[in-house]
Write an enzyme that holds these catalytic residues in place. Structure first.
Site, PDB file in Angstrom:
ATOM      1  N   CYS A   2       4.903   3.144  -3.270  1.00 24.87           N
ATOM      2  CA  CYS A   2       4.804   4.248  -2.526  1.00 24.87           C
ATOM      3  C   CYS A   2       4.353   4.135  -1.043  1.00 24.87           C
ATOM      4  O   CYS A   2       3.777   3.068  -0.524  1.00 24.87           O
ATOM      5  CB  CYS A   2       3.359   5.193  -3.092  1.00 24.87           C
ATOM      6  SG  CYS A   2       3.421   5.588  -4.522  1.00 24.87           S
ATOM      7  N   ARG A  27       9.445   1.272  -0.315  1.00 30.93           N
ATOM      8  CA  ARG A  27       8.274   1.221  -1.244  1.00 30.93           C
ATOM      9  C   ARG A  27       8.377   2.082  -2.379  1.00 30.93           C
ATOM     10  O   ARG A  27       7.345   2.138  -3.126  1.00 30.93           O
ATOM     11  CB  ARG A  27       7.084   1.642  -0.244  1.00 30.93           C
ATOM     12  CG  ARG A  27       6.998   1.068   1.181  1.00 30.93           C
ATOM     13  CD  ARG A  27       5.838   1.374   1.961  1.00 30.93           C
ATOM     14  NE  ARG A  27       4.544   1.225   1.207  1.00 30.93           N
ATOM     15  CZ  ARG A  27       4.031   0.020   1.147  1.00 30.93           C
ATOM     16  NH1 ARG A  27       4.339  -0.679   2.048  1.00 30.93           N
ATOM     17  NH2 ARG A  27       2.957  -0.092   0.549  1.00 30.93           N
ATOM     18  N   TRP A  76       6.507   5.935  -5.842  1.00 31.70           N
ATOM     19  CA  TRP A  76       7.237   5.107  -6.912  1.00 31.70           C
ATOM     20  C   TRP A  76       5.923   5.207  -8.045  1.00 31.70           C
ATOM     21  O   TRP A  76       4.857   4.766  -8.072  1.00 31.70           O
ATOM     22  CB  TRP A  76       6.939   3.316  -6.467  1.00 31.70           C
ATOM     23  CG  TRP A  76       7.577   2.415  -7.348  1.00 31.70           C
ATOM     24  CD1 TRP A  76       9.127   2.187  -7.502  1.00 31.70           C
ATOM     25  CD2 TRP A  76       7.015   1.923  -8.540  1.00 31.70           C
ATOM     26  NE1 TRP A  76       9.301   1.247  -8.634  1.00 31.70           N
ATOM     27  CE2 TRP A  76       7.895   1.193  -9.289  1.00 31.70           C
ATOM     28  CE3 TRP A  76       5.810   1.709  -8.904  1.00 31.70           C
ATOM     29  CZ2 TRP A  76       7.612   0.179 -10.116  1.00 31.70           C
ATOM     30  CZ3 TRP A  76       5.515   0.943  -9.979  1.00 31.70           C
ATOM     31  CH2 TRP A  76       6.555   0.159 -10.651  1.00 31.70           C
ATOM     32  N   ASN A 102      -1.487   6.144  -1.728  1.00 35.62           N
ATOM     33  CA  ASN A 102      -0.821   5.041  -2.098  1.00 35.62           C
ATOM     34  C   ASN A 102      -1.934   3.899  -2.869  1.00 35.62           C
ATOM     35  O   ASN A 102      -2.703   3.786  -2.066  1.00 35.62           O
ATOM     36  CB  ASN A 102      -0.121   4.438  -0.968  1.00 35.62           C
ATOM     37  CG  ASN A 102       0.303   2.873  -1.252  1.00 35.62           C
ATOM     38  OD1 ASN A 102       0.380   2.218  -0.307  1.00 35.62           O
ATOM     39  ND2 ASN A 102       0.756   2.541  -2.561  1.00 35.62           N
ATOM     40  N   GLY A 103      -1.685   3.579  -3.959  1.00 34.40           N
ATOM     41  CA  GLY A 103      -2.714   2.798  -4.810  1.00 34.40           C
ATOM     42  C   GLY A 103      -2.919   3.403  -6.302  1.00 34.40           C
ATOM     43  O   GLY A 103      -2.180   4.166  -6.725  1.00 34.40           O
ATOM     44  N   GLU A 485       3.929 -23.724 -12.737  1.00 34.97           N
ATOM     45  CA  GLU A 485       4.151 -23.274 -11.687  1.00 34.97           C
ATOM     46  C   GLU A 485       3.226 -21.796 -11.335  1.00 34.97           C
ATOM     47  O   GLU A 485       2.775 -21.650 -10.368  1.00 34.97           O
ATOM     48  CB  GLU A 485       5.629 -22.461 -11.752  1.00 34.97           C
ATOM     49  CG  GLU A 485       6.265 -21.744 -10.495  1.00 34.97           C
ATOM     50  CD  GLU A 485       6.173 -22.692  -9.089  1.00 34.97           C
ATOM     51  OE1 GLU A 485       5.910 -23.841  -9.373  1.00 34.97           O
ATOM     52  OE2 GLU A 485       6.241 -22.001  -8.034  1.00 34.97           O
ATOM     53  N   LYS A 489       0.896 -21.477  -8.125  1.00 36.27           N
ATOM     54  CA  LYS A 489       0.991 -20.254  -7.187  1.00 36.27           C
ATOM     55  C   LYS A 489      -0.307 -19.871  -6.942  1.00 36.27           C
ATOM     56  O   LYS A 489      -0.758 -19.392  -6.035  1.00 36.27           O
ATOM     57  CB  LYS A 489       2.015 -19.337  -7.810  1.00 36.27           C
ATOM     58  CG  LYS A 489       3.313 -19.492  -7.687  1.00 36.27           C
ATOM     59  CD  LYS A 489       4.151 -19.221  -6.348  1.00 36.27           C
ATOM     60  CE  LYS A 489       4.075 -20.461  -5.587  1.00 36.27           C
ATOM     61  NZ  LYS A 489       4.881 -21.787  -5.759  1.00 36.27           N
ATOM     62  N   GLU A 492      -2.916 -22.230  -4.881  1.00 36.37           N
ATOM     63  CA  GLU A 492      -2.201 -22.442  -3.652  1.00 36.37           C
ATOM     64  C   GLU A 492      -2.401 -21.229  -2.460  1.00 36.37           C
ATOM     65  O   GLU A 492      -2.590 -21.456  -1.498  1.00 36.37           O
ATOM     66  CB  GLU A 492      -0.882 -23.156  -3.431  1.00 36.37           C
ATOM     67  CG  GLU A 492       0.453 -22.146  -3.625  1.00 36.37           C
ATOM     68  CD  GLU A 492       1.579 -23.124  -3.500  1.00 36.37           C
ATOM     69  OE1 GLU A 492       1.752 -23.782  -2.877  1.00 36.37           O
ATOM     70  OE2 GLU A 492       2.417 -22.561  -4.342  1.00 36.37           O
ATOM     71  N   HIS A 508      -8.398 -30.622 -26.708  1.00 34.84           N
ATOM     72  CA  HIS A 508      -8.637 -31.882 -26.427  1.00 34.84           C
ATOM     73  C   HIS A 508      -9.646 -32.251 -25.100  1.00 34.84           C
ATOM     74  O   HIS A 508      -9.412 -33.146 -24.621  1.00 34.84           O
ATOM     75  CB  HIS A 508      -7.416 -32.704 -26.559  1.00 34.84           C
ATOM     76  CG  HIS A 508      -6.725 -32.772 -27.863  1.00 34.84           C
ATOM     77  ND1 HIS A 508      -7.179 -33.272 -29.011  1.00 34.84           N
ATOM     78  CD2 HIS A 508      -5.474 -32.044 -28.277  1.00 34.84           C
ATOM     79  CE1 HIS A 508      -6.285 -33.289 -29.972  1.00 34.84           C
ATOM     80  NE2 HIS A 508      -5.261 -32.414 -29.352  1.00 34.84           N
ATOM     81  N   LYS A 607       5.203 -26.048   4.585  1.00 38.31           N
ATOM     82  CA  LYS A 607       6.006 -25.820   3.926  1.00 38.31           C
ATOM     83  C   LYS A 607       7.168 -27.048   3.592  1.00 38.31           C
ATOM     84  O   LYS A 607       7.402 -27.014   2.434  1.00 38.31           O
ATOM     85  CB  LYS A 607       6.988 -24.594   4.532  1.00 38.31           C
ATOM     86  CG  LYS A 607       8.401 -24.238   3.893  1.00 38.31           C
ATOM     87  CD  LYS A 607       8.094 -22.971   3.098  1.00 38.31           C
ATOM     88  CE  LYS A 607       9.232 -22.796   2.183  1.00 38.31           C
ATOM     89  NZ  LYS A 607       8.782 -22.415   0.824  1.00 38.31           N
TER      90      LYS A 607
END
Ligand code: G6P
Length: 612
Positions: A2, A27, A76, A102-103, A485, A489, A492, A508, A607
């Site tokens: 939104c 949005r 949305w 929005n939210g 992964e 993510k 980090e 274990h 990076k």
């Protein structure tokens, strides 16, 4: 998502609002609406389902709506289907309070029941209508100012919001409040502007106010007063928008990471198409002969970080489809370890930057040993691309956020293409099967788009869980590969400790860390292994874990075990993690945003790691 806009000035508001909404259409665009007030007259509200163009048509490009103070919204859908009825703005029963939002209001059900008990009725399925009527309720109950009423409501509301409200008795003002959803305000030439994002107001002003969490604003014509949750006036320093190239390239996204998450369908499609010739996966262009591929006895995949995680996944795919033993090595280990390297081996170095010091050193070591080398590299002309015997360029384009997303996805698809191609060349899979796999791979970009459409649920879940201290990820087979992964993510960018475990391995030792409420995220896309992983979920649940399940549509039984389940489209299990990784990236992103962290530039990281 939104998008919201607001304008209070001397020009006609509708045109300004529609222009702002055009800049925010990325949005959301399943419905849109504006509310405009002309002095003390009743506000005019116009809403239309579908793209913003429908609203423009309906209002003759804004010309049919008169007034200089107004709010607008492009939607949305989260709560309630896309429809004119659910479109914003919403208003209280007597039109006293009108607003856009929005939210997500997490506790809207509980608030709705309270309002129903107090005689309110509801015409839409939205959480926004509840928020607006709650403000109306407090406004009438305490007979205070709009700021008092909003304050009372905000104390009761849980969730995220960028709210704009107009009150009948204050016809020349807009009120705004924010928590966790973006909103900026700007002033120029006796006029005021509000928007979800800078591009919507940039042509009017470069002087903007970033309103903080749990802060409010009273927006008059060219003057804005800010308040805290206690209703005390506060000062917010204006900032000058000085669009540098970097910011401009965000294309309206708040962070590069989110932009790059959204670029994954394109990164995947472009990388796949580079490997397709005459309707078939054909990597002859890499320069490896069919004879060399047939004679391969061993593949080593060597990489760092997320690229290493691609290697872990590729191990399963290549072994399964091409029937070649694969070893996956961390470049920093591979370069110093004595490894009795098999002859007729291919060393695949995966690297986004093509400059990672350990990966480059591993490549050089392999070349010293006279092994064939293939780089899967994103940056054209980088060291690894230049030095490897053969190069498969991923087509992810420049990746700026430190936490990789689209480069990871592009590497994954490159590895899938290698697996299918090698499988066909070696006669392990038929051309027909190869064509079926290609079909599945070609569907991935659209399927990723579908997942991205449902990200508000993950945002909601992340906002509830973002105070977690430890998060465990479990999965089996390729699901284990993607948990590596997902866990990286999360840690980090959100600095929440997390670990990924092969689901059967948790007991274990690590299971002793599971306590009441520990979040365990379980990935279940590998059809043959789902039951086994469910057993492991039950084991941790009985020790108090709070379970999130990530599985494919159709596996609805997971909801019997998991406390929160999220779904991805069904595909061939070899490629399912290209889809499963997306909700995990979003989750990490929303954790970091909820915790107020610098998503694109996490502390201590870089990076491209050019030191060992
Ligand atoms: C850094 C980045 C990671 C990346 C890793 C390997 O740690 O933050 O996102 O996976 O380096 O980088 P490369 O450029 O070789 O893929």
């Amino acid at each position: 998502m939104c998008g919201i806009v607001g304008f209070n000035g001397h020009h006609e508001a509708a045109a300004v609002l529609l222009d702002g909404l055009t800049k925010l259409e990325y949005r959301g665009y399943d419905s849109a609406g504006i509310a405009v007030r002309d002095g003390s007259k009743d506000a005019t509200i116009v809403k239309a389902k579908g793209r913003l163009d429908h609203l423009k048509e309906k209002t003759d490009n804004g010309r049919s709506v008169i007034g200089t103070c107004g709010i607008g919204h492009t939607r949305w859908a989260t709560h309630g289907e896309p429809s004119e009825n659910n479109a914003h703005p919403h208003c209280s029963d007597d039109g006293n309070v009108i607003g856009v939002h929005n939210g997500i209001i997490e506790n809207y059900q509980e608030l709705k029941e309270k309002l129903l008990r107090n005689g309110y009725t509801f015409y839409s399925e939205t959480d926004t209508e509840v928020a607006i009527k709650l403000v109306d309720y407090y406004y009438k109950k305490y007979l205070g100012t709009p700021v008092d009423a909003i304050n009372h409501a905000l104390v009761r509301i849980r969730g995220s919001y960028a709210l704009e409200l107009m009150f009948k008795e204050y016809p020349d003002e807009i009120y705004a409040a924010r928590k966790d959803s973006p909103m900026i305000l700007g002033v120029a030439d006796g006029e005021s502007f509000i928007a979800s994002d800078v591009p919507a107001i940039l042509k009017h002003t470069r002087t903007v106010y970033y309103i903080g969490n749990l802060q409010m604003a009273r927006v008059g014509k060219g003057e804005i007063t800010f308040y805290n949750l206690d209703g005390d006036e506060i000062e917010i320093e204006p900032k000058t928008i000085d669009w540098d190239a970097e910011a401009a390239e965000k294309s309206g996204y708040e962070h590069f990471m989110m932009k790059e998450i959204h670029e994954q369908p394109k990164a995947v499609a472009d990388t796949l198409h580079s490997a397709v010739k005459d309707g078939k996966i054909d990597l002859a262009g890499l320069g490896l002969t069919e004879e060399e591929i047939r004679e391969l006895q061993q593949i080593y995949i060597v990489a760092c970080g997320s690229a290493y995680h691609v290697g872990v996944a590729a191990q399963y795919t290549i072994e399964d489809l091409a029937d070649i033993p694969v070893r996956v090595e961390l470049a920093s280990e591979f370069r110093y370890r004595h490894i009795p390297l098999a002859q007729n081996a291919l060393v695949i170095i995966i690297s986004q930057s093509g400059e990672t010091a350990d990966s480059l050193a591993a490549l050089r070591k392999a070349k010293e040993k006279n092994l064939k080398t293939l780089g899967i590299v994103n940056v054209i002309g980088s060291s690894i691309a230049r030095e490897a015997d053969h190069v498969f360029y991923t087509m992810a384009g420049p990746e700026i956020a430190v936490a990789t997303t689209k480069a990871y996805s592009a590497q994954l698809i490159a590895a899938d293409c290698i697996a299918v191609y090698f499988g066909m060349v070696r006669g392990r899979i038929t051309e027909e099967k190869g064509a079926e796999y290609l079909d599945a791979l070609e569907s991935l970009p659209k399927q990723i788009e579908k997942i991205l459409e449902d990200k508000e649920r993950l945002q909601w879940f992340a906002s509830k869980q973002s105070n977690a201290h430890d998060v465990f990820f479990i999965g089996r087979g390729m699901d284990y590969a993607v948990t590596l992964e997902g866990s990286l993510k999360l840690k980090e960018i959100s600095y929440v400790h997390s670990e990924a475990y092969a689901a059967g391995e948790l007991k274990h030792g690590t299971i002793s860390l599971i306590e009441d409420g520990t979040l365990v995220i379980s990935v279940l896309t590998q059809k043959a292994l789902i039951e086994k992983t469910v057993s492991n979920m039950v084991e941790v649940k009985s020790r108090g874990a709070y379970l999130m399940g990530l599985t494919t549509y159709g596996n609805y039984d997971i909801e019997d075990v998991a406390d929160f389940t999220t779904y991805i489209p069904d595909t061939d299990p070899h490629f399912a993690i290209s889809l499963a990784v997306v909700p995990l990236q979003l989750l990490a992103y929303y954790f970091a945003v909820s915790r107020g962290l610098d998503v694109d530039k996490p502390r201590n990281l870089a990076k491209s790691v050019t030191v060992e």
